[in-house]
Design an enzyme around this catalytic site. Structure first.
Site, PDB file in Angstrom:
ATOM      1  N   PHE A  77      39.698  95.831   6.371  1.00 32.22           N
ATOM      2  CA  PHE A  77      40.740  95.268   7.237  1.00 32.22           C
ATOM      3  C   PHE A  77      41.891  96.249   7.390  1.00 32.22           C
ATOM      4  CE2 PHE A  77      38.518  91.784   5.138  1.00 32.22           C
ATOM      5  CZ  PHE A  77      38.035  91.106   6.242  1.00 32.22           C
ATOM      6  N   CYS A  78      41.573  97.415   7.896  1.00 31.85           N
ATOM      7  CA  CYS A  78      42.536  98.509   8.028  1.00 31.85           C
ATOM      8  C   CYS A  78      42.535  99.007   9.465  1.00 31.85           C
ATOM      9  CB  CYS A  78      42.144  99.636   7.059  1.00 31.85           C
ATOM     10  SG  CYS A  78      43.154 101.124   7.170  1.00 31.85           S
ATOM     11  N   GLY A  79      43.633  99.606   9.861  1.00 32.12           N
ATOM     12  CA  GLY A  79      43.688 100.178  11.202  1.00 32.12           C
ATOM     13  C   GLY A  79      42.689 101.309  11.398  1.00 32.12           C
ATOM     14  N   THR A  81      39.587 101.191  10.024  1.00 36.99           N
ATOM     15  CA  THR A  81      38.256 100.678   9.703  1.00 36.99           C
ATOM     16  C   THR A  81      37.211 101.067  10.739  1.00 36.99           C
ATOM     17  OG1 THR A  81      39.189  98.809   8.474  1.00 36.99           O
ATOM     18  CG2 THR A  81      36.930  98.576   9.225  1.00 36.99           C
TER      19      THR A  81
END
Length: 202
Positions: A77-79, A81
């Site tokens: 859940f990362c920018g 990803t």
């Protein structure tokens, strides 16, 4: 005439060779030489075992000796990803030339990897079709960082500052290049380092 109990018959040449071989095998110097040879074949960065993400079965990283490795700490859940897609494409494109991408999920940054190992495995496969090797969730920074990431940070002077930090390791394990999270897998500078490592035989 009764045999002399102190007399021992001279061993045959074949037995002498066998005894010499056993003595050599049991000597400390031989053991040290064998250990040194094994360690030379498997670089220090690979002398670790981690559990596989999908089934948590132990995996010896020495199986990747002689390959160029791209070690990445990941999060679901990362920018960044979406880099999973490019990492998988990179792995597929250069696999036959000797590249292996190794993914290490971590919840160290922004609490962006909160799920279980099975949830992470399902997400990676179902969302991005990830096929490259991945391992169970671990810490990649701090006192509890897994030993591979501690070594890589020490070797490069750069520890991950966010998810999707990339360490590129040469085939012989003697050179490591560090690339930050914002460096995309198709970045020209990164690909230049990768091409150089792939073209160098161990």
């Amino acid at each position: 005439m009764s045999p002399n109990p102190l007399h021992h018959p001279t061993p045959s040449p074949r037995r002498q060779l066998l005894l010499a071989g056993l003595a050599l095998a049991c000597s400390p110097s031989w053991a040290q030489t064998a250990t040194k040879s094994a360690n030379t074949a498997c670089p220090a960065f690979l002398q670790h075992r981690f559990d596989r993400l999908q089934d948590e079965k132990p995996q010896d990283l020495c199986q990747y000796a002689g390959r160029v490795l791209l070690v990445v700490n990941t999060a679901s859940f990362c920018g960044f990803t979406s880099q999973y897609k490019d990492l998988e494409a990179l792995h597929a494109r250069y696999r036959d030339q000797g590249l292996v991408v190794l993914g290490f999920p971590s919840n160290d940054f922004g609490q962006q990897e909160p799920g279980s190992n099975q949830a992470i495995a399902d997400f990676c496969e179902n969302t991005f079709g990830v096929r490259f090797p991945m391992f169970v969730k671990s810490h990649v920074v701090g006192e509890d960082a897994n030993p591979l990431f501690k070594q890589l940070a020490s070797a490069t002077g750069e520890r991950p500052r966010w998810n999707f930090h990339k360490y590129l390791i040469s085939r012989d394990g003697r050179e490591v290049k560090s690339h930050g999270s914002a460096t995309q897998p198709n970045n020209p500078k990164f690909l230049k380092d990768l091409d150089r490592f792939l073209s160098t035989k161990s």
